[in-house]
Design an enzyme around this catalytic site. Structure first.
Site, short mmCIF file in Angstrom:
data_model
loop_
_atom_site.label_atom_id
_atom_site.label_comp_id
_atom_site.label_asym_id
_atom_site.label_seq_id
_atom_site.Cartn_x
_atom_site.Cartn_y
_atom_site.Cartn_z
N ASP A 1 -36.92 -34.16 -7.38
CA ASP A 1 -37.79 -35.24 -7.81
C ASP A 1 -38.51 -34.66 -9.02
OD1 ASP A 1 -40.21 -36.74 -8.26
OD2 ASP A 1 -39.82 -37.73 -6.35
N HIS A 2 -38.15 -35.11 -10.21
CA HIS A 2 -38.62 -34.37 -11.39
C HIS A 2 -40.14 -34.41 -11.54
CE1 HIS A 2 -38.61 -38.27 -13.52
NE2 HIS A 2 -39.41 -37.70 -14.38
N HIS B 1 -41.38 -40.73 -6.77
CA HIS B 1 -42.38 -40.04 -7.61
C HIS B 1 -43.82 -40.32 -7.17
CE1 HIS B 1 -38.91 -39.38 -9.94
NE2 HIS B 1 -38.95 -40.45 -10.70
C1 BG6 Z 1 -37.12 -41.94 -13.51
C2 BG6 Z 1 -36.94 -43.42 -13.42
O1 BG6 Z 1 -36.94 -41.34 -12.26
O2 BG6 Z 1 -38.44 -41.65 -13.98
C3 BG6 Z 1 -37.18 -44.08 -14.76
O3 BG6 Z 1 -35.62 -43.72 -12.97
C4 BG6 Z 1 -38.52 -43.68 -15.32
O4 BG6 Z 1 -37.08 -45.50 -14.68
C5 BG6 Z 1 -38.71 -42.17 -15.27
O5 BG6 Z 1 -38.57 -44.13 -16.66
C6 BG6 Z 1 -40.13 -41.80 -15.62
O6 BG6 Z 1 -40.21 -40.41 -15.75
P1 BG6 Z 1 -41.34 -39.75 -16.67
O7 BG6 Z 1 -41.20 -38.28 -16.43
O8 BG6 Z 1 -41.04 -40.17 -18.07
O9 BG6 Z 1 -42.64 -40.31 -16.19
#
Ligand code: BG6
Length: 505
Positions: A181-182, A244
């Site tokens: 989960d990044h 997230h």
């Molecule tokens: C991804 C989603 O996991 O996270 C995207 O699939 C979203 O829709 C993105 O834009 C948002 O990531 P960050 O790091 O730019 O907030």
């Protein structure tokens, strides 16, 4: 330079020429290489259907990769020598026998059989890839460790998430599976734990006695871009909240872990997900708002509505915005409302966690401005990464007038610190066998358990999908969902000084 080199190992990337691989994974490994973590015997093996030679893939993946364009040419050339490629048919066992033959050669060449299998593929392939890897013996750890990384979505709802976990566990042990989960790779997200548990001034206040409400916003100004096909089957709840944002909730609300290790932290997170008060149909009608962006003009620019986007059903009821009010049923958080919202085509790209403290109980200073502005602690996850504390200060001069001021820390001020990108941190952890920042199967299921009734109600009940124009903070119904006198969402906006420096107002 890194103090510790990682063990010799091979990173096998399925989906080797895909966007995620070129944009995030290879640049992340390249950064680790530059920082001295990789050994001479480190290898990347790209795998996909298309047939390339090693040299062709080294060009695509490294030398001509637009995301590495600014890097030093000599370093790129040296790094590219660690990269190889194998084309296979991912749906047939024969493909994995071919892959295994190739890996046996690499095992001989490098003297290691440690492997990470990164599934940068559509989730529909997770089952077949893991099954075939196990079939040819590539999940067996008798000679060297084997780890599997998968990207969200982990399932489509509770039932499919359980099914996926069960299928993965037929091929790999839970401790071999790394669910990425990044958001957990973001420095500012990890800092939530440090701020809470390394400072003696916050944790004593971190409960229902002192905290009035918690707000989490994650907005984006972009629409669905080229991902309409994927997004229309997903929606904001599955795309952002189930993973997230609930991860953020767990870090804000969990109990202190016994130790800073993967099991202790993940046990607390799972316990927190299990304490989320289940939403009834009535709660869902009242406290869960969904929206979809409509065609509109914003700051002189015209934006297509969601239903006009490529790959989206013109009758789609998929939400591009969702907001939820919910409670956590435990001693610490009883009756403290949590508000979470996310959406596309909002006024700005921003993610932040806002802790609103209760007002002081004894109003010595009859100043209305302070009464309305309680102490607030803001974790700016992105952009302008930092932590902000708002508190009352005496206005200089006669009387005792009070004004709210800011104590603001910005990561940008740490000029001598290297802040790694999320994938870099997460990949390094997996290379070192640390699963702390990866989601465990039971906690993924517990998060689905909370979200599942909303998905069901949205499918079967007559619940509106409100439209909202680009550049707004979502539908009216969501804007008004925070109840209480003078209370509303904190709507962060980019505030730049004349020098272009961020400043909080
Ligand atoms: C991804 C989603 O996991 O996270 C995207 O699939 C979203 O829709 C993105 O834009 C948002 O990531 P960050 O790091 O730019 O907030």
């Amino acid at each position: 330079m890194a103090n510790v080199k990682i063990e010799d190992q091979i990173l096998v990337i399925f989906g080797a020429s895909g966007d995620l691989t070129l944009r995030k994974l290879i640049p992340a490994v390249f950064n680790l290489y530059k920082r001295g973590y990789l050994t001479e015997n480190y290898r990347i093996l790209g795998v996909s259907r298309t047939s390339y030679t090693d040299e062709e893939y080294q060009k695509i993946g490294v030398l001509d990769n637009p995301h590495l364009a600014k890097e030093d040419a000599d370093e790129l050339l040296d790094f590219s020598k660690h990269v190889q490629y194998e084309s296979i048919s991912t749906s047939e066992l024969a493909g994995y026998e071919k892959l295994n033959d190739r890996l046996q050669l690499i095992f001989k060449e490098t003297g290691t059989t440690n492997c990470i299998f990164y599934l940068s593929t559509p989730p529909s392939l997770y089952e077949v890839v893991s099954k075939n890897l196990a079939q040819v013996g590539l999940s067996d750890e008798s000679k060297g460790w084997k780890r599997l990384i998968i990207e969200k979505p982990f399932g489509y709802d509770l039932a499919t998430a359980k099914d996926l976990n069960a299928k993965l566990l037929e091929c790999f042990e839970e401790n071999q599976i790394y669910r990425i989960d990044h958001y957990l790779g973001k420095e500012t997200v990890q800092n939530l734990l440090v701020t809470r548990f390394a400072n003696s001034i916050f944790e004593p206040l971190w409960n229902r006695n002192y905290i009035h409400r918690v707000e989490i916003t994650s907005g984006e100004s972009v629409g669905v871009e080229k991902r309409g096909g994927y997004y229309d089957k997903s929606g904001a709840l599955r795309d952002m909240i189930q993973n997230h944002l609930l991860q953020l909730v767990s870090l804000v609300a969990m109990e202190p872990p016994a130790r800073m290790d993967a099991d202790s932290i993940r046990n607390e997170k799972t316990k927190l997900f299990q304490s989320l008060r289940p939403l009834t149909d009535e709660d869902i009608r009242k406290n869960v708002i969904r929206g979809q962006y409509t065609g509109s003009s914003y700051k002189g620019e015209k934006f297509a509505g969601y239903r006009e986007e490529e790959g989206v059903d013109p009758q789609s009821r998929t939400e591009t915005f969702a907001a939820i009010k919910f409670f956590i049923d435990n001693w610490r958080w009883a009756d403290v409302p949590f508000y979470v919202r996310t959406g596309k085509r909002l006024p700005t790209r921003v993610s932040e966690v806002v802790i609103h403290f209760k007002p002081s109980h004894h109003h010595l200073f009859s100043n209305r401005r302070l009464a309305n502005n309680q102490n607030v602690l803001v974790f700016r996850i992105q952009p302008n990464e930092g932590v902000l504390l708002k508190f009352g200060l005496k206005v200089p001069g006669a009387g005792f007038n009070v004004e709210t001021v800011n104590m603001d820390f910005l990561y940008d001020e740490l000029t001598d610190s290297y802040v790694p990108e999320a994938y870099e941190r997460l990949l390094l952890d997996c290379m070192q066998g640390d699963a702390t920042l990866y989601a465990r199967g039971d906690s993924v299921e517990a998060a689905w358990d909370f979200v599942d009734p909303i998905l069901k109600a949205w499918k079967t009940e007559d619940i509106p999908v409100y439209g909202y124009p680009a550049g707004t903070w979502g539908p009216e119904a969501a804007i008004n969902m925070i109840e209480g006198e003078n209370m509303s969402w904190r709507n962060p906006c980019k505030n730049l000084t004349n020098d272009g420096v961020y400043c909080e107002l």
